[in-house]
Design a protein around this motif. Structure first.
Motif, PDB file in Angstrom:
ATOM      1  N   LEU A  38       0.812  -1.229   0.000  1.00 14.21           N
ATOM      2  CA  LEU A  38       0.000   0.000   0.000  1.00 14.21           C
ATOM      3  C   LEU A  38       0.848   1.282   0.000  1.00 14.21           C
ATOM      4  O   LEU A  38       0.329   2.381   0.100  1.00 14.21           O
ATOM      5  CB  LEU A  38      -1.016  -0.025   1.141  1.00 14.21           C
ATOM      6  CG  LEU A  38      -2.078  -1.135   1.014  1.00 14.21           C
ATOM      7  CD1 LEU A  38      -3.148  -1.004   2.093  1.00 14.21           C
ATOM      8  CD2 LEU A  38      -2.737  -1.182  -0.370  1.00 14.21           C
ATOM      9  N   HIS A  59      -2.348  -0.162  -4.426  1.00 12.30           N
ATOM     10  CA  HIS A  59      -3.449   0.667  -4.932  1.00 12.30           C
ATOM     11  C   HIS A  59      -3.369   0.623  -6.453  1.00 12.30           C
ATOM     12  O   HIS A  59      -2.267   0.595  -7.014  1.00 12.30           O
ATOM     13  CB  HIS A  59      -3.289   2.121  -4.481  1.00 12.30           C
ATOM     14  CG  HIS A  59      -3.285   2.294  -2.992  1.00 12.30           C
ATOM     15  ND1 HIS A  59      -4.358   1.945  -2.202  1.00 12.30           N
ATOM     16  CD2 HIS A  59      -2.335   2.769  -2.148  1.00 12.30           C
ATOM     17  CE1 HIS A  59      -4.073   2.218  -0.937  1.00 12.30           C
ATOM     18  NE2 HIS A  59      -2.856   2.708  -0.868  1.00 12.30           N
ATOM     19  N   THR A  79      -0.151  13.965  -3.890  1.00 12.11           N
ATOM     20  CA  THR A  79       0.335  13.077  -2.836  1.00 12.11           C
ATOM     21  C   THR A  79       1.348  13.808  -1.970  1.00 12.11           C
ATOM     22  O   THR A  79       2.426  14.160  -2.427  1.00 12.11           O
ATOM     23  CB  THR A  79       0.995  11.818  -3.465  1.00 12.11           C
ATOM     24  OG1 THR A  79       0.051  11.261  -4.363  1.00 12.11           O
ATOM     25  CG2 THR A  79       1.353  10.790  -2.418  1.00 12.11           C
ATOM     26  N   LYS A  84       5.431   7.439  -0.823  1.00 12.01           N
ATOM     27  CA  LYS A  84       4.593   6.692  -1.775  1.00 12.01           C
ATOM     28  C   LYS A  84       5.332   6.579  -3.108  1.00 12.01           C
ATOM     29  O   LYS A  84       6.015   7.504  -3.528  1.00 12.01           O
ATOM     30  CB  LYS A  84       3.282   7.456  -2.045  1.00 12.01           C
ATOM     31  CG  LYS A  84       2.394   7.534  -0.854  1.00 12.01           C
ATOM     32  CD  LYS A  84       1.579   6.282  -0.722  1.00 12.01           C
ATOM     33  CE  LYS A  84       1.077   6.179   0.695  1.00 12.01           C
ATOM     34  NZ  LYS A  84       0.738   4.880   1.144  1.00 12.01           N
TER      35      LYS A  84
ATOM     36  N   GLY B 221      -3.115   7.396  -0.704  1.00 11.50           N
ATOM     37  CA  GLY B 221      -2.141   8.032   0.179  1.00 11.50           C
ATOM     38  C   GLY B 221      -2.170   7.427   1.567  1.00 11.50           C
ATOM     39  O   GLY B 221      -1.191   7.500   2.295  1.00 11.50           O
ATOM     40  N   GLN B 222      -3.286   6.800   1.927  1.00 16.36           N
ATOM     41  CA  GLN B 222      -3.317   6.136   3.244  1.00 16.36           C
ATOM     42  C   GLN B 222      -2.900   4.672   3.064  1.00 16.36           C
ATOM     43  O   GLN B 222      -2.902   4.132   1.964  1.00 16.36           O
ATOM     44  CB  GLN B 222      -4.689   6.298   3.917  1.00 16.36           C
ATOM     45  CG  GLN B 222      -5.898   5.972   3.072  1.00 16.36           C
ATOM     46  CD  GLN B 222      -6.039   4.504   2.802  1.00 16.36           C
ATOM     47  OE1 GLN B 222      -5.923   3.693   3.717  1.00 16.36           O
ATOM     48  NE2 GLN B 222      -6.265   4.144   1.549  1.00 16.36           N
ATOM     49  N   ASN B 223      -2.539   4.061   4.183  1.00 12.66           N
ATOM     50  CA  ASN B 223      -1.952   2.724   4.114  1.00 12.66           C
ATOM     51  C   ASN B 223      -2.832   1.640   4.709  1.00 12.66           C
ATOM     52  O   ASN B 223      -2.371   0.542   4.955  1.00 12.66           O
ATOM     53  CB  ASN B 223      -0.615   2.711   4.871  1.00 12.66           C
ATOM     54  CG  ASN B 223       0.529   3.022   3.935  1.00 12.66           C
ATOM     55  OD1 ASN B 223       0.297   3.676   2.925  1.00 12.66           O
ATOM     56  ND2 ASN B 223       1.712   2.545   4.228  1.00 12.66           N
ATOM     57  N   HIS B 225      -6.228   0.763   3.723  1.00 12.23           N
ATOM     58  CA  HIS B 225      -7.077   0.005   2.796  1.00 12.23           C
ATOM     59  C   HIS B 225      -6.573   0.131   1.371  1.00 12.23           C
ATOM     60  O   HIS B 225      -6.105   1.188   0.966  1.00 12.23           O
ATOM     61  CB  HIS B 225      -8.519   0.517   2.846  1.00 12.23           C
ATOM     62  CG  HIS B 225      -9.169   0.305   4.169  1.00 12.23           C
ATOM     63  ND1 HIS B 225      -9.750  -0.887   4.537  1.00 12.23           N
ATOM     64  CD2 HIS B 225      -9.302   1.139   5.223  1.00 12.23           C
ATOM     65  CE1 HIS B 225     -10.228  -0.773   5.762  1.00 12.23           C
ATOM     66  NE2 HIS B 225      -9.977   0.436   6.200  1.00 12.23           N
TER      67      HIS B 225
END
Ligand code: SF4
Lengths: 424, 374
Positions: A38, A59, A79, A84, B221-223, B225
């Protein structure tokens, strides 16, 4: 299965397709760099490579044909977390369609890695020639072999500013080469040469990937240049667009009881729009409602310059002016642009520079030398003349606007005053 | 009575109100490229939005906006038909991915490049059908300076709440004309509070599983989901599918979410005279001429009502109800084919329907008055 990034080992490609190797080596490279699934945003284009999404635990964003580099750029801009990693999968077809987006991402040095799956043709749509197909290569749309040489996508990206570019063949373990590209801060592009078994192999029997790659004249290799990654320099901002608008207090009186429409027109560079602004603001400071709209040719420095102003004691709904109640014309350009309207006037006032031929009109004609303080100030002088002749606004109201806008020293006010004193 | 007695008066243009309103409502970014007559919006976007990026072309514009939207930003752009035409595929993408954004469409005279500096109202028919499948793309239309303020904020809210691109339709004459305006008349704009899927929720987040037709949003950007955005036909997980039942239900939901929740976003002005048998209908720039004409007709002692639609798509059914309750309906719009009435009635206009149109020129109050007097 010990691949954190894939939920299956069986990827949805034809047997022997190079995309399989690229996908697996991509995930291997990410593992080597200690990424978690993720942490990764994979943006896929349209094409066979793009159906990888469902097999990925990262993602995934699946967009349009050719546009993935631009979509990924938007994601990169938004972002805030630099940890990331944004990876774009695109084919040679998508790279052809969206070449501009790749150039722009290279130029801006957007933080992401573009993996170009170059199998020399559009696979998903039936094996057609792309902009990256080498000369002599056979596709379903070039049976005699491609007539033109393909783009050198690496050279283009590098010229546009990409700090890391490489071209490799999709054979064996390429995870180290991919890991280098993924580690680059800013934009990186890896072009991976492969051959599509379903179309490429069939239409070019006996040819080997290395030989095709060599025939294209585009060397394998790695090209780097130092550049800082994209940063959003935003310059000076306001936090309130209304706060910077000057409030206009009502300090003057007007004797206007109704509504007047006015056209002021002259030549570019003779202060028409500035003059119209002075009239409008002076009207507001005199308690009146105003609309003002400028028109001029697209080449703003030549030809006519016109402004239409409505003045009323009441709020104005409709601001269009067909035939004005009053017109101020300071030059030949202004006259030519408004001749029809002036001829249609059945009453009202036409204030026109005395050097001009007066058209047939039902308006009261007042001629005066508006250029008495120089052509550049013709319209400004005309504003004071308008005030004097109509009484809708006063000279004091105009002078106050000029003062408040800090233009007192920029305009020849004493000369204007002197010239006005001579007006009968 | 003079309007300009109390309050903070200034000379303003609609572009300034639109950008300030959207920024206050919560828009974070302006993606711009030059096109007449939308350049003032670009200029103000540069000055005001926390992030302003100059895109190289129209397609890039909406792609960048979509990328930003996927990370939780709300992006705005301003264009005119020639640019909008090039944006349509990307707008479809954002619609399918359910990414909020606002496109200010400043109408000018077409077809094609037409006349960049002439206003028009010629783009409604295009907007009616610019999503493949006929799904409605919400369109709000400004009819005066107040709308430039209030509807702009509503456009941002609608985009976020329904997770959709929204078009704010306006025209050259509205955004490039300076008007004296009392800034005290502008109501407060409350910044939008964005509600995301609860990150602490244990369950499996499905990016396209909807409650009340709209899926919960989570930014890239979140980890916690996995997120999938997909412009191709997809299921609740966001995985590409052929026309299976689940993904068809998802595609159908895209239609329903706009139509069924549109009532939350229906705005119009109805100025009724109870004795009136005639109704004037006008939107956008022509609404100004219509207001003026109706006031004058009333001064003549005529009974006349006025409808100013602001939500144009999806068409609120109430417009048809209102229009059907009058013997004569005069629709005025600055085109030559009566696009608004096409939207309402289709091919067959009812008896008593009349059209006042114009090409390359604003419709005047006089034209409307003459048609009403007939
Ligand atoms: S058609 Fe060609 S590119 Fe597509 S999956 Fe099959 S082999 Fe690979």
């Amino acid at each position: 299965m010990n691949n954190l990034f894939l939920n299956t080992e069986i990827l949805p490609y034809c047997k022997g397709c190079g995309h399989d190797l690229i996908a697996k080596n991509t995930t291997k490279a990410l593992g080597k760099l200690n990424y978690e699934p993720l942490d990764i945003i994979v943006v896929t284009d349209i094409g066979c490579h793009g159906i990888i999404d469902k097999a990925l635990n990262t993602h995934t964003v699946h967009g349009l044909h050719g546009r993935s580099a631009a979509l990924a750029s938007g994601i990169s801009f938004g972002t805030d977390n630099p940890d990331k990693k944004i990876i774009v999968f695109i084919g040679d077809g998508g790279a052809t369609i969206g070449l501009q987006h790749i150039m722009e991402a290279s130029r801006l040095n957007v933080n992401m890695t573009l993996v170009v799956h170059n199998n020399y043709l559009y696979g998903m749509t039936g094996g057609q020639t792309s902009g990256l197909t080498p000369v002599g290569f056979h596709t379903t749309t070039s049976h005699e072999g491609n007539q033109f040489s393909g783009y050198d996508i690496c050279a283009l990206a590098r010229t546009a500013g990409a700090p890391y570019v490489s071209r490799i063949t999709g054979i064996g373990d390429i995870s180290d080469q991919l890991a280098v590209a993924f580690s680059n801060k800013g934009f990186s592009l890896v072009e991976i040469l492969e051959i599509c078994p379903s179309y490429g192999v069939k239409l070019n029997p006996k040819r080997k990937l290395q030989e095709i790659a060599a025939s294209s004249g585009k060397p394998l290799g790695e090209w780097t240049q130092h550049r800082e990654p994209f940063e959003k320099h935003q310059g000076k901002k306001t936090d309130d667009l209304l706060g910077e608008v000057r409030e206009i207090k009502k300090v003057f009186q007007s004797y206007l009881k109704t509504t007047v429409s006015l056209v002021i027109s002259g030549s570019a560079g003779e202060g028409v729009q500035l003059a119209a602004g002075l009239i409008s603001k002076a009207c507001v400071s005199s308690g009146l409602c105003v609309t003002q709209k400028g028109s001029y040719p697209v080449t703003v420095g030549v030809g006519f310059s016109t402004s239409e102003i409505n003045i009323s004691t009441q709020p104005i709904d409709f601001h269009g002016i067909n035939v004005p109640d009053m017109a101020i014309i300071t030059s030949e350009d202004g006259l030519a642009h408004n001749r029809k309207r002036i001829e249609s006037m059945t009453n009202g006032k036409l204030m026109i520079d005395s050097s001009l031929e007066v058209p047939k009109t039902g308006a009261d004609v007042i001629q005066h030398d508006f250029r008495t303080v120089g052509a550049r100030n013709a319209a400004i002088f005309a504003v004071f003349f308008f005030a004097l002749k109509t009484g809708i606004i006063s000279s004091e109201a105009i002078l106050k606007v000029i003062e408040e806008e800090g233009k007192t020293d920029k305009l020849p006010l004493p000369k204007i005053k002197e010239a006005l004193a001579k007006v009968k | 009575m003079q309007e300009n007695k109390k309050g903070r008066h200034a000379l303003l243009d609609g572009s300034r109100l639109i950008i300030e309103s959207m920024a206050r409502a919560g828009a974070d970014a302006f993606i711009g490229y030059p096109i007449t007559p939308a350049n003032l919006l670009y200029q103000y976007g540069l000055q005001r939005m926390p992030l302003m990026l100059a895109a190289p072309d129209e397609i890039t514009t909406v792609q960048w906006m979509s990328g930003l939207a996927a990370t939780g930003k709300i992006a705005v752009t301003a264009t005119s038909f020639p640019g909008y035409a090039l944006m349509i595929e990307s707008i479809n993408m954002a619609f399918m991915m359910e990414l909020p954004m606002v496109i200010v469409l400043v109408q000018r005279l077409g077809p094609a490049t037409g006349t960049a500096t002439s206003g028009a109202q010629g783009d409604l028919s295009l907007l009616k059908g610019n999503i493949s499948g006929g799904h409605p793309l919400p369109v709000l239309c400004t009819s005066n300076m107040e709308d430039c303020w209030t509807l702009s904020a509503k456009a941002v809210e609608l985009a976020v709440k329904l997770r959709t691109p929204v078009v704010l339709l306006t025209s050259k004459e509205e955004v490039m004309t300076t008007k004296s305006f009392n800034m005290d008349l502008l109501p407060e704009i409350t910044p939008l509070e964005r509600k995301y899927y609860d990150l602490e929720c244990d369950g499996n987040y499905k990016p396209y599983k909807a409650t009340n037709f709209v899926p919960d949003f989570l930014p890239l950007g979140q980890n916690k989901h996995q997120i999938r955005f997909n412009a191709s036909t997809h299921n609740e997980k966001g995985i590409l599918q052929h026309a299976d039942e689940e993904s068809m239900a998802n595609t159908r939901r895209l239609e329903e979410k706009i139509r069924k929740r549109a009532y939350e976003y229906t705005w119009y002005d109805l100025d009724e005279d109870e004795q009136a048998k005639k109704l004037v209908v006008a939107f956008g720039i022509t609404a100004a001429a219509a207001r003026h004409a109706v006031n004058q007709l009333r001064e003549e002692g005529r009974h006349i009502s006025l409808l100013i639609p602001k939500t144009l798509i999806p068409v609120p059914e109430v417009y048809l109800e209102i229009m059907e309750s009058y013997d004569e309906v005069i629709v005025a719009e600055e085109n030559i084919n009566n696009q608004f009435s096409d939207l309402i009635y289709g091919l067959k206009k009812p008896v008593g329907h009349r059209f006042v149109g114009s090409l390359g020129k604003m419709i005047t109050p006089q034209q409307i008055r003459e048609e009403v007097r007939k």
